[in-house]
Scaffold this motif. Structure first.
Motif, PDB file in Angstrom:
ATOM      1  N   ILE A 280       0.850  -1.187   0.000  1.00  0.00           N
ATOM      2  CA  ILE A 280       0.000   0.000   0.000  1.00  0.00           C
ATOM      3  C   ILE A 280       0.887   1.239   0.000  1.00  0.00           C
ATOM      4  O   ILE A 280       1.832   1.350   0.796  1.00  0.00           O
TER       5      ILE A 280
ATOM      6  N   LYS B  85      -4.806   6.455  -2.195  1.00  0.00           N
ATOM      7  CA  LYS B  85      -4.293   5.215  -1.609  1.00  0.00           C
ATOM      8  C   LYS B  85      -4.115   4.219  -2.745  1.00  0.00           C
ATOM      9  O   LYS B  85      -5.094   3.756  -3.340  1.00  0.00           O
ATOM     10  N   HIS B  86      -2.882   3.913  -3.063  1.00  0.00           N
ATOM     11  CA  HIS B  86      -2.555   3.031  -4.182  1.00  0.00           C
ATOM     12  C   HIS B  86      -2.132   1.658  -3.648  1.00  0.00           C
ATOM     13  O   HIS B  86      -1.411   1.570  -2.656  1.00  0.00           O
ATOM     14  N   LEU B  87      -2.568   0.614  -4.319  1.00  0.00           N
ATOM     15  CA  LEU B  87      -2.019  -0.720  -4.055  1.00  0.00           C
ATOM     16  C   LEU B  87      -1.038  -1.021  -5.185  1.00  0.00           C
ATOM     17  O   LEU B  87      -1.431  -1.095  -6.347  1.00  0.00           O
TER      18      LEU B  87
ATOM     19  N   ALA C   8      -6.959  -5.077  -2.351  1.00  0.00           N
ATOM     20  CA  ALA C   8      -7.460  -3.738  -2.699  1.00  0.00           C
ATOM     21  C   ALA C   8      -8.759  -3.429  -1.964  1.00  0.00           C
ATOM     22  O   ALA C   8      -8.954  -2.313  -1.468  1.00  0.00           O
TER      23      ALA C   8
ATOM     24  N   ALA D 136      -8.286   0.490  -1.269  1.00  0.00           N
ATOM     25  CA  ALA D 136      -7.397   1.194  -2.199  1.00  0.00           C
ATOM     26  C   ALA D 136      -8.208   1.913  -3.274  1.00  0.00           C
ATOM     27  O   ALA D 136      -9.240   1.425  -3.733  1.00  0.00           O
TER      28      ALA D 136
END
Length: 353
Positions: A61, A77-79, A105, A110
């Motif tokens: 994350i 918020k990136h996975l 995710a 995410a």
């Protein structure tokens, strides 16, 4: 039997031959690997029957902007799929990993998922694009230029595969569909009979692929259409004790209905049903010759229910009739279906309204 496990880096053998190509593609890989081990981090590892590695995936994350891609990724918020490689063996291994990507995710809420892939890994790029990833840019590294593929988790593509694992509850029929325990155990990884909460992140299995094919004799299945939603119902493993031993377990989406009589030959039937079916070639051959299970359903396995709900509660609380209806394949009202999602504690992030 292959085994997909979520494992500490410190317990993974970096000297396994599987990692030779990763070390060649990324000169910093051994140093990166050792740092992850020291930090106590985990990755998904696929082992074969000889306990040798045949697949590996690391997820991370990242909060905020991503500045090392062109274009940069916005504050979110990136996975990140940090490292992803598997040896293709025609056994849908890639889907098992992709399913875990989406499980993460959803669990961590995410906003998107991204991965960087070299042009030469064409199969992997095609696989990612099938499930809604788009090539949105590039990343320049000391090892060369990689493509950046991104899946927006908030966008609705109006396509059951590109939207997977989310499912659209508007305008689609909903059904309860029963599966005998012996087949449920083989087809769906969440077949343990209890109504305690469990973690979809730790719930790993060799059967954890996205697409499933199921054969049955239930006539109503012939009415199922693409996009319809199925709540799987694991029947009792103890005759006469269904009220407290039968449970709903998963939410799935219909891809296609076929009748076994449509296939002109055994070969054409095996080609269609073999790769995603829980049944062996011998079993499928017998089914084709006897036509005992004429109804064939292909569907996506979207999510396990966090909490198993027993038949008793479905009758008392959801309002399903105990008598005078067939629990094998039963139409559900929207109200009944939504109540099941609530009782099963299905994350609202899976739902497209």
């Amino acid at each position: 039997m292959e085994n997909l496990v979520y494992q500490n880096f410190s317990n993974i053998n970096l000297n396994d031959d599987f990692f030779i190509t990763l070390k060649a593609d990324y000169v910093e890989f051994p140093r990166w690997f050792e740092k992850k081990a020291a930090d106590g981090e985990c990755a998904y590892v696929l082992y074969n029957n000889e306990s040798l590695i045949e697949g590996f995936m690391y997820l991370k994350i990242e909060d905020g902007e991503v500045t090392d891609t062109t274009p940069q990724l916005p504050n979110a918020k990136h996975l990140k799929i940090g490292t992803f490689k598997f040896d293709s063996a025609g056994t849908r291994r890639g889907e098992r990993f992709i399913k875990k990507v989406f499980d993460h995710a959803i669990k961590y809420n995410a906003d998107d998922i991204y991965v960087t892939i070299f042009d030469k890994h064409e199969y992997l790029m095609i696989l990612m694009q099938r499930y809604g990833f788009d090539i949105i840019g590039s990343k320049d590294t000391a090892n060369g230029q990689e493509n950046v593929l991104l899946r927006n988790m908030h966008r609705n593509n109006a396509d059951i595969i590109r939207d997977y694992p989310k499912f659209n509850i508007r305008g689609n029929n909903k059904y309860l569909m029963s599966i005998y325990p012996m087949y449920h155990t083989r087809m769906l990884p969440d077949s343990i009979l209890n109504n305690e909460s469990h973690s979809i992140i730790q719930d790993v299995s060799h059967t954890n692929s996205i697409h499933k094919i199921y054969l049955c004799a239930m006539e109503q299945v012939s009415e199922f259409r693409r996009g319809d939603i199925i709540v799987t119902y694991r029947t009792s493993d103890q005759p006469g004790n269904a009220r407290f031993r039968s449970v709903i377990t998963s939410v799935c989406v219909v891809e296609e209905y076929r009748n076994i009589g449509e296939f002109p030959s055994l070969e054409s039937f095996l080609k269609y049903a073999g790769s995603y079916s829980v049944f062996s070639t011998a079993e499928l051959t017998k089914f084709y010759r006897t036509k005992r299970y004429p109804h064939i359903l292909r569907f996506t396995y979207n999510t396990a229910m966090t909490r198993r709900v027993i038949r008793d509660r479905l009758i008392r609380e959801v309002g399903l009739r105990e008598h005078g209806v067939y629990w094998g394949a039963m139409p559900l009202t929207d109200q009944q279906f939504n109540h099941m999602l609530d009782l099963g504690e299905v994350d609202a992030s899976f739902i497209i309204n």
